[in-house]
Motif scaffolding. Structure first.
Motif, PDB file in Angstrom:
ATOM      1  N   TRP A 281      12.705  -4.260  19.212  1.00 58.31           N
ATOM      2  CA  TRP A 281      13.123  -3.181  20.308  1.00 58.31           C
ATOM      3  C   TRP A 281      12.093  -2.085  20.358  1.00 58.31           C
ATOM      4  CZ3 TRP A 281      16.327  -4.658  16.348  1.00 58.31           C
ATOM      5  CH2 TRP A 281      16.454  -3.544  15.169  1.00 58.31           C
ATOM      6  N   TRP A 282      10.920  -1.882  19.627  1.00 62.31           N
ATOM      7  CA  TRP A 282      10.226  -0.865  19.763  1.00 62.31           C
ATOM      8  C   TRP A 282       9.117  -1.282  20.608  1.00 62.31           C
ATOM      9  CZ3 TRP A 282       9.403   0.502  13.891  1.00 62.31           C
ATOM     10  CH2 TRP A 282      10.622   1.357  13.511  1.00 62.31           C
TER      11      TRP A 282
ATOM     12  N   PHE B  13       9.396  20.740  23.365  1.00 68.13           N
ATOM     13  CA  PHE B  13       9.099  19.574  23.728  1.00 68.13           C
ATOM     14  C   PHE B  13       9.031  19.018  25.100  1.00 68.13           C
ATOM     15  CE2 PHE B  13      10.545  20.136  19.239  1.00 68.13           C
ATOM     16  CZ  PHE B  13       9.496  19.814  18.587  1.00 68.13           C
ATOM     17  N   ALA B  14       8.355  17.953  25.443  1.00 66.26           N
ATOM     18  CA  ALA B  14       8.579  17.495  26.765  1.00 66.26           C
ATOM     19  C   ALA B  14       9.819  16.758  26.906  1.00 66.26           C
ATOM     20  CB  ALA B  14       7.246  16.374  26.925  1.00 66.26           C
ATOM     21  N   PRO B  15      10.319  16.357  27.913  1.00 64.36           N
ATOM     22  CA  PRO B  15      11.611  15.737  28.183  1.00 64.36           C
ATOM     23  C   PRO B  15      11.519  14.513  27.645  1.00 64.36           C
ATOM     24  CG  PRO B  15      11.098  16.955  30.227  1.00 64.36           C
ATOM     25  CD  PRO B  15       9.858  17.214  29.227  1.00 64.36           C
ATOM     26  N   ASP B  16      10.228  13.772  27.639  1.00 63.29           N
ATOM     27  CA  ASP B  16      10.395  12.339  27.214  1.00 63.29           C
ATOM     28  C   ASP B  16       9.921  12.156  25.780  1.00 63.29           C
ATOM     29  OD1 ASP B  16       7.647  13.025  27.378  1.00 63.29           O
ATOM     30  OD2 ASP B  16       7.095  11.209  28.391  1.00 63.29           O
ATOM     31  N   ASP B  17       9.991  13.412  24.934  1.00 67.25           N
ATOM     32  CA  ASP B  17       9.919  13.361  23.411  1.00 67.25           C
ATOM     33  C   ASP B  17      11.352  13.571  23.033  1.00 67.25           C
ATOM     34  OD1 ASP B  17       9.371  14.381  20.882  1.00 67.25           O
ATOM     35  OD2 ASP B  17       7.468  15.264  21.562  1.00 67.25           O
ATOM     36  N   HIS B  18      11.631  12.679  22.011  1.00 67.35           N
ATOM     37  CA  HIS B  18      13.032  12.526  21.462  1.00 67.35           C
ATOM     38  C   HIS B  18      13.331  13.904  20.879  1.00 67.35           C
ATOM     39  CE1 HIS B  18      12.648  12.230  16.991  1.00 67.35           C
ATOM     40  NE2 HIS B  18      11.244  11.753  17.461  1.00 67.35           N
ATOM     41  N   ARG B  19      12.430  14.569  20.267  1.00 71.44           N
ATOM     42  CA  ARG B  19      12.687  15.741  19.556  1.00 71.44           C
ATOM     43  C   ARG B  19      13.329  16.786  20.558  1.00 71.44           C
ATOM     44  NH1 ARG B  19       6.658  16.064  16.860  1.00 71.44           N
ATOM     45  NH2 ARG B  19       6.420  15.931  19.330  1.00 71.44           N
ATOM     46  N   SER B  20      12.963  16.666  22.047  1.00 70.96           N
ATOM     47  CA  SER B  20      13.812  17.663  22.884  1.00 70.96           C
ATOM     48  C   SER B  20      15.233  17.792  22.615  1.00 70.96           C
ATOM     49  CB  SER B  20      13.148  17.503  24.150  1.00 70.96           C
ATOM     50  OG  SER B  20      13.717  16.087  24.732  1.00 70.96           O
ATOM     51  N   GLN B  21      15.913  16.372  22.078  1.00 73.11           N
ATOM     52  CA  GLN B  21      17.249  16.291  22.170  1.00 73.11           C
ATOM     53  C   GLN B  21      17.598  16.579  20.629  1.00 73.11           C
ATOM     54  OE1 GLN B  21      19.016  15.858  24.884  1.00 73.11           O
ATOM     55  NE2 GLN B  21      16.997  15.962  25.953  1.00 73.11           N
TER      56      GLN B  21
ATOM     57  N   SER C   8       0.807  -1.011   0.152  1.00 70.25           N
ATOM     58  CA  SER C   8      -0.020  -0.020  -0.022  1.00 70.25           C
ATOM     59  C   SER C   8       0.844   1.315   0.177  1.00 70.25           C
ATOM     60  CB  SER C   8      -0.870   0.029   1.367  1.00 70.25           C
ATOM     61  OG  SER C   8      -0.360  -0.205   2.578  1.00 70.25           O
ATOM     62  N   MET C   9       0.436   2.368  -0.890  1.00 68.66           N
ATOM     63  CA  MET C   9       1.455   3.486  -0.752  1.00 68.66           C
ATOM     64  C   MET C   9       1.656   4.046   0.481  1.00 68.66           C
ATOM     65  SD  MET C   9       0.189   5.504  -4.248  1.00 68.66           S
ATOM     66  CE  MET C   9      -1.105   6.301  -3.723  1.00 68.66           C
ATOM     67  N   LEU C  10       0.692   3.967   1.419  1.00 68.35           N
ATOM     68  CA  LEU C  10       1.120   4.357   2.811  1.00 68.35           C
ATOM     69  C   LEU C  10       1.069   3.192   4.008  1.00 68.35           C
ATOM     70  CD1 LEU C  10      -1.217   7.324   3.539  1.00 68.35           C
ATOM     71  CD2 LEU C  10       1.146   7.521   2.884  1.00 68.35           C
ATOM     72  N   GLY C  11       2.118   3.204   4.655  1.00 66.08           N
ATOM     73  CA  GLY C  11       2.435   2.401   5.518  1.00 66.08           C
ATOM     74  C   GLY C  11       2.713   2.819   6.974  1.00 66.08           C
ATOM     75  N   LEU C  12       1.906   2.098   7.767  1.00 72.16           N
ATOM     76  CA  LEU C  12       2.212   2.746   9.368  1.00 72.16           C
ATOM     77  C   LEU C  12       3.469   2.114   9.913  1.00 72.16           C
ATOM     78  CD1 LEU C  12       0.250   3.828  11.449  1.00 72.16           C
ATOM     79  CD2 LEU C  12       0.044   1.619  12.476  1.00 72.16           C
ATOM     80  N   GLY C  13       4.344   3.205  10.383  1.00 64.94           N
ATOM     81  CA  GLY C  13       5.403   3.214  11.179  1.00 64.94           C
ATOM     82  C   GLY C  13       4.946   3.136  12.776  1.00 64.94           C
ATOM     83  N   THR C  14       5.506   2.066  13.409  1.00 63.64           N
ATOM     84  CA  THR C  14       5.132   1.709  14.764  1.00 63.64           C
ATOM     85  C   THR C  14       6.076   2.471  16.015  1.00 63.64           C
ATOM     86  OG1 THR C  14       6.165  -0.013  14.889  1.00 63.64           O
ATOM     87  CG2 THR C  14       3.649  -0.173  14.203  1.00 63.64           C
ATOM     88  N   TRP C  15       7.146   3.116  15.555  1.00 60.36           N
ATOM     89  CA  TRP C  15       8.087   3.562  16.265  1.00 60.36           C
ATOM     90  C   TRP C  15       7.615   4.552  17.367  1.00 60.36           C
ATOM     91  CZ3 TRP C  15      11.093   8.389  16.061  1.00 60.36           C
ATOM     92  CH2 TRP C  15      12.245   8.353  16.957  1.00 60.36           C
ATOM     93  N   GLY C  16       6.777   5.607  17.107  1.00 57.48           N
ATOM     94  CA  GLY C  16       5.983   6.449  17.853  1.00 57.48           C
ATOM     95  C   GLY C  16       5.039   5.793  18.629  1.00 57.48           C
ATOM     96  N   LEU C  17       4.322   4.909  18.280  1.00 58.84           N
ATOM     97  CA  LEU C  17       2.997   4.412  18.986  1.00 58.84           C
ATOM     98  C   LEU C  17       3.782   3.318  19.997  1.00 58.84           C
ATOM     99  CD1 LEU C  17       0.338   3.303  16.120  1.00 58.84           C
ATOM    100  CD2 LEU C  17       0.208   4.860  18.190  1.00 58.84           C
ATOM    101  N   CYS C  18       4.697   2.717  19.564  1.00 59.34           N
ATOM    102  CA  CYS C  18       5.166   1.418  20.662  1.00 59.34           C
ATOM    103  C   CYS C  18       6.412   1.743  21.494  1.00 59.34           C
ATOM    104  CB  CYS C  18       5.269   0.130  19.979  1.00 59.34           C
ATOM    105  SG  CYS C  18       3.791  -0.461  18.878  1.00 59.34           S
ATOM    106  N   ALA C  19       7.296   2.585  20.797  1.00 55.73           N
ATOM    107  CA  ALA C  19       8.575   2.913  21.756  1.00 55.73           C
ATOM    108  C   ALA C  19       8.196   4.207  22.405  1.00 55.73           C
ATOM    109  CB  ALA C  19       9.605   3.007  20.596  1.00 55.73           C
ATOM    110  N   GLU C  20       7.108   4.755  22.271  1.00 59.74           N
ATOM    111  CA  GLU C  20       6.822   5.914  23.036  1.00 59.74           C
ATOM    112  C   GLU C  20       7.823   7.021  22.887  1.00 59.74           C
ATOM    113  OE1 GLU C  20       5.790   4.621  26.781  1.00 59.74           O
ATOM    114  OE2 GLU C  20       3.663   4.559  26.075  1.00 59.74           O
ATOM    115  N   SER C  21       8.410   7.231  21.437  1.00 60.74           N
ATOM    116  CA  SER C  21       9.525   8.114  21.310  1.00 60.74           C
ATOM    117  C   SER C  21       8.992   9.517  21.246  1.00 60.74           C
ATOM    118  CB  SER C  21      10.089   7.683  19.916  1.00 60.74           C
ATOM    119  OG  SER C  21       9.295   7.747  18.853  1.00 60.74           O
ATOM    120  N   TYR C  22       7.872   9.799  21.243  1.00 62.20           N
ATOM    121  CA  TYR C  22       7.242  11.177  21.346  1.00 62.20           C
ATOM    122  C   TYR C  22       6.432  11.374  22.435  1.00 62.20           C
ATOM    123  CZ  TYR C  22       8.066  11.128  16.034  1.00 62.20           C
ATOM    124  OH  TYR C  22       8.641  11.129  14.980  1.00 62.20           O
TER     125      TYR C  22
END
Length: 313
Positions: A60-61, A224-232, A18-32
């Motif tokens: 590891w996610w 960004f919150a401290p537990d959001d990877h974008r803060s780093q 499918s032209m779009l696919g779901l990446g699960t990093w943010g959902l399951c690793a809680e990287s955001y």
């Protein structure tokens, strides 16, 4: 339930994605940041309901391979309709993440993923950020080929953001490349696409919205919150520059392209080398927003694409 999203073939693998696919990093690793189980389940279910048939995972996610087990639970008996992408080459221990590119570790990760996914094969098995030396290792190549011949993986590839690693993967007969491709950093795919096509290698695009920056909703004061990877990821000055660069792309929002996020997604899908664009929604509403960008022609006009090429970087 919606019809499946339009599909594209991944290189010469024969795999329709499918032209779009779901990446699960943010959902399951809680990287955001924190994701509650109910929100994760609703988001995954909405993706399936909206017609996405590609799921990108990694052992590891999330705890105990959560990205794989949660997708498997959602998909249940519809496995045959899906394309499973999962990854190998990294282990987590008390000291943090560690590369693991010996044959024993790779084989064990593949077998563990198969068990968690309750499947007899992985559709696309990505070596995650390997070193060039890993790809040129006879041990690694023999291991991957043995798993492929055994039918445990249908196709293998490499997830990387480095040009020299991507080229080493191509020279090592990888069948797919998973690369960052977005309006701020298109050059990697632009430079590799022709050679990849000549070799029959498919491209999967990731970081399509650059961790939310290309939604066009931020200003230079975004924090960004401290537990959001974008803060780093970005210090204040760098983020301000990125926001200005993003604002310079608003010329793409016109006609039936109603938002910068839609433009960013359509930009990626406008490239003929891209088989699938991975999105990382964390809510059902974000799934629907991405799907709405496909409700009309998913491509950007040729004049807009040319103007993007002329943008300073």
């Amino acid at each position: 339930m919606n019809e499946p999203v339009q599909t594209r073939k991944l290189g010469q693998t024969g795999i329709a994605m499918s032209m779009l696919g779901l990446g699960t990093w943010g959902l399951c690793a809680e990287s955001y940041g924190k994701i509650y189980p109910e929100q994760r389940a609703r988001t995954l279910a909405r993706a399936l309901d909206q017609g996405l048939r590609v799921f990108d995972m990694a052992p590891w996610w999330g705890d105990d391979g959560a990205s794989e087990t949660e997708v498997r639970t959602l998909v249940d008996t519809r496995r045959a309709e899906m394309v499973y992408i999962t990854r190998a080459g990294l282990t987590l221990n008390e000291a943090g993440p560690e590369l693991a590119y010996d044959a024993k570790a790779l084989t064990a990760q593949c077998e563990s993923s198969l068990k968690r996914l309750h499947t007899d094969r992985i559709d696309i098995w990505l070596l995650h950020e390997p070193r060039e030396s890993d790809l040129r290792s006879e041990e690694v190549r023999d291991c991957v080929e043995a798993l492929r011949k055994a039918g445990k993986i249908r196709a293998w590839g490499v997830a990387t953001s480095q040009m020299h690693v991507a080229r080493a993967a191509m020279e090592s007969d990888a069948q797919a490349l998973c690369l960052p491709f977005h309006l701020h950093k298109p050059q990697l795919v632009w430079d590799l696409a022709s050679d990849a096509a000549a070799r029959g290698i498919g491209i999967i695009a990731r970081s399509v919205l650059l961790h939310g920056l290309l939604s066009g909703r931020w200003n230079k004061n975004k924090r960004f919150a401290p537990d959001d990877h974008r803060s780093q990821r970005w210090h204040t000055e760098a983020l301000g520059g990125r926001v200005l660069q993003t604002n310079d792309l608003r010329f793409l929002v016109h006609g039936n392209t109603l938002s910068l996020a839609a433009a960013a997604q359509r930009f990626v899908l406008s490239h003929e080398a891209v088989a699938c664009a991975l999105i990382g929604p964390r809510t059902p509403g974000q799934v629907e927003a991405s799907m709405n960008a496909l409700s009309d022609d998913a491509m950007l006009p040729a004049e807009d694409l040319e103007r993007v090429r002329r943008q300073p970087r």
